[in-house]
Design an enzyme around this catalytic site. Structure first.
Site, short mmCIF file in Angstrom:
data_model
loop_
_atom_site.label_atom_id
_atom_site.label_comp_id
_atom_site.label_asym_id
_atom_site.label_seq_id
_atom_site.Cartn_x
_atom_site.Cartn_y
_atom_site.Cartn_z
NE ARG A 133 -3.05 2.43 3.13
CZ ARG A 133 -3.45 2.75 4.34
NH1 ARG A 133 -3.28 1.88 5.34
NH2 ARG A 133 -4.01 3.90 4.59
CG HIS B 14 13.09 0.75 1.31
ND1 HIS B 14 11.85 1.31 1.56
CD2 HIS B 14 13.11 0.46 -0.03
CE1 HIS B 14 11.14 1.35 0.43
NE2 HIS B 14 11.88 0.84 -0.53
NE ARG C 156 13.37 -3.82 -3.36
CZ ARG C 156 12.85 -2.63 -3.68
NH1 ARG C 156 12.58 -2.35 -4.95
NH2 ARG C 156 12.63 -1.72 -2.76
NE ARG D 103 15.63 2.12 -4.03
CZ ARG D 103 14.44 1.56 -3.96
NH1 ARG D 103 14.27 0.45 -3.23
NH2 ARG D 103 13.41 2.06 -4.60
CD GLU E 182 11.57 4.24 -9.49
OE1 GLU E 182 12.12 3.37 -8.79
OE2 GLU E 182 10.35 4.49 -9.42
CB SER F 292 9.92 -4.75 -4.20
OG SER F 292 9.38 -3.45 -4.31
CG HIS G 28 14.59 4.54 0.06
ND1 HIS G 28 14.74 5.88 -0.22
CD2 HIS G 28 13.94 4.00 -1.02
CE1 HIS G 28 14.21 6.15 -1.39
NE2 HIS G 28 13.72 5.03 -1.90
#
Length: 597
Positions: A41, A327, A362, A266, A111, A367, A222
């Site tokens: 969410r 994260h 990742r 990241r 990204e 994800s 993150h």
């Protein structure tokens, strides 16, 4: 009729539940909060997938392997990128209205660590919320039983096979198979982007059942969570749109760490932020999005904008303070390519699982894609009754007969057992009193962004002391303590720096975590070249390989029979360009690009 219990209600769990139900299973979804209380969410950035004629699955695979420092399982990566376009079409069919460009095609964002703009988003920066809502509606419409506010206490085993779950309060639900989809364990850390429910419940239950785990040392931090008020993620997509990171002097410091600056992987950006903060007395660095302008920020990032305003900030006029935060967990319960764990009757998907897709770090927006792809595979597989290889392994070996040798480097001296006790980690006599806050601060300080042998040894000792106590604790705190012990044991065992695992005492600490795209061949690092890849072979031949087991929705999409118009764009059957099914020439990195380690 096969009875399935899915524990967790994010994209991976709900996708698995829908596929299982569509294949004739009786399905119950168990979730400890409301159906929508999930990590999914809160996902802002989007879903990475090949949906543009100029993009290729080989390029997506290359980016995934590069971000993962070459420790990814190539077969799992092939599955992820090869089946990603189908899962996007399926999400559209289930009602997810991805944002569209003026010409009706998908709007795609760029990204960090992606070679091209391939990230789809919905509602600007509300992608996760849109997916959660659509899948929740689909689950209720399918007649799947939903048990909300039901906390998993443990798995029920009979003769070495999982045959159900026990809920808090003692209720048992019998099942022919259980799919764990409880998310990660962000609440291990004092600073996290994860919601309060991310307490490692599925991983802990799997450990107690004897399942193998791997790669738990790889925790992604993150780079940009708001440093004012409650932690709130500021999506990587903001930097993809052109925002920069600056220190107190207004200098863009990320280029000191990597030639890609703010768009480096990241882990590199997060540590660059931490170093810059340390150099200025711990004060947060700042994210400067002022060049994007108020109109673009409001259109593209309405959710983040609202959170910024709630904190009394105006990011269209001034840079905003940000800090790194825990994260995502790359490791987890070891699975094969359909979600089977090393314990018969038990599957794991999403962040709970260690599929091998992510390697040491990742790639941004992979994800949600992993949840959709491997959730679908697990849901299809449970309907066939899953046959487990003989000789399933214990956590001590870390070897899965289904996936081959994926053993963690954990050695005898630093291995934690299923109850959280660590051999070679004597209890610390002066351990502070246990509390969740104390656990989170310990993990942040000693097993966070930067680690070393002394800090990890101290953490192991404190965790061992807490584990030996007989004081009553909540189920969630017990789960966090168990998972923390395994994270620290894995981090102690991996003495080199790689990906998200950074050891300041490693001989190669200064160089081993920057993997650029220009010298992988020369360095001997794994090269996700198009040649020899099942996905690339399928691309070259003009057709992606079909799913091993197809759900009614997937089959309809593949055949073109499902053509219900999407409210936001063209019919579902036309939602993806031909290139998503037969992508033209394989991606070849330019000579000057390198795998940055």
């Amino acid at each position: 009729m096969t009875t399935i219990v899915v524990v967790g209600s994010g994209i991976a769990g709900l996708t698995a539940a829908l596929h299982a139900a569509e294949n004739g299973c009786r399905v119950t979804v168990v979730t400890k909060g409301a159906l929508s209380d999930t990590n999914t969410r809160w996902a802002q950035g989007g879903v990475a997938a090949v949906t543009d004629p100029s993009d290729t699955v080989a390029s997506h695979a290359n980016d995934t392997m590069t971000a993962g420092a070459g420790l990814n399982d190539p077969a799992a990566v092939d599955v992820l990128v090869g089946e990603g376009p189908r899962r996007i079409a399926e999400l559209v069919a289930r009602g997810v209205a991805f944002d569209r460009a003026a010409d009706g095609d998908f709007a795609r964002g760029l990204e960090a660590a992606h070679a091209v703009a391939r990230v789809l988003h919905a509602g600007g920066d509300a992608t996760g919320a849109e997916i959660q809502a659509a899948l929740g509606t689909a689950v209720r419409s399918a007649g799947i039983v939903v048990r909300e506010h039901a906390l998993l206490r443990d798995l029920v085993l009979r003769n070495g096979r999982v045959v159900g779950v026990e809920l808090d309060g003692g209720e048992r639900l019998d099942a022919d198979a259980v799919i764990l989809a409880t998310g990660g364990a962000g609440q291990l850390y004092a600073h996290t982007t994860n919601p309060a429910g991310a307490t490692g419940d599925g991983i802990a239950a799997a450990l107690r059942a004897g399942a193998a785990v791997a790669d738990l040392e790889f925790v992604q931090f993150h780079p940009t969570a708001l440093a004012v008020g409650a932690a709130f993620l500021v999506s990587e997509a903001v930097r993809g749109e052109g925002a920069t990171l600056i220190d107190d002097a207004g200098r863009r410091f990320c280029f000191d760490a990597h030639p890609d600056g703010e768009l480096a992987p990241r882990d590199v950006v997060a540590r660059a932020n931490a170093r810059a903060m340390a150099a200025q007395g711990g004060r947060p660095v700042r994210l400067d999005a002022t060049a994007l302008g108020a109109e673009r920020l409001a259109e593209r990032f309405p959710t983040i904008g609202a959170a910024v305003r709630e904190r009394g900030l105006d990011w269209a006029r001034e840079p905003i303070p940000v800090t790194p935060a825990a994260h995502y967990l790359m490791g987890g319960v070891v699975t094969d390519l359909v979600g089977q764990t090393t314990v018969p009757g038990l599957y794991a998907v999403g962040e709970t699982a260690r599929t091998g897709v992510h390697g040491a770090n990742r790639l941004a927006s992979n994800s949600l894609l992993e949840g959709a792809v491997f959730g679908a595979r697990a849901g299809d597989a449970v309907a066939s009754g899953g046959v487990w290889p003989t000789g399933a392994v214990s956590p001590a070996t870390g070897v899965s007969p289904a996936t081959g040798d994926v053993s963690s480097p954990t050695g005898d001296a630093e291995r934690a057992d299923a109850n959280g006790r660590a051999a070679g980690a004597p209890a610390t006599g002066d351990a502070p009193a246990f509390s969740r806050a104390a656990l989170q601060q310990l993990m942040w300080a000693e097993a966070g962004l930067v680690r070393d042998a002394a800090g990890l040894a101290r953490a192991a000792g404190v965790l061992a002391a807490w584990s030996a106590e007989s004081a009553p604790r909540s189920i969630e705190d017990e789960n966090l303590l168990l998972v923390a012990t395994h994270v620290v044991a894995a981090a102690r065992a991996r003495t080199v720096s790689v990906g998200a695992h950074f050891r300041s005492d490693a001989p190669d600490a200064a160089t081993s975590t920057v993997l650029t795209r220009a010298g992988a061949a020369a360095s001997g690092a794994p090269s996700p070249d198009a040649a020899g890849s099942p996905v690339a072979d399928a691309v070259a031949s003009g057709a992606l390989s079909p799913d091993p087991v197809r759900s009614p929705v997937t089959g309809a999409l593949a055949s073109g029979a499902h053509s219900t118009p999407d409210a936001a764009g063209p019919p579902v059957a036309d939602a993806l360009p031909d290139a998503a099914r037969a992508v033209a020439p394989a991606f070849t990195p330019a000579p000057e690009e390198a795998l940055a380690c």
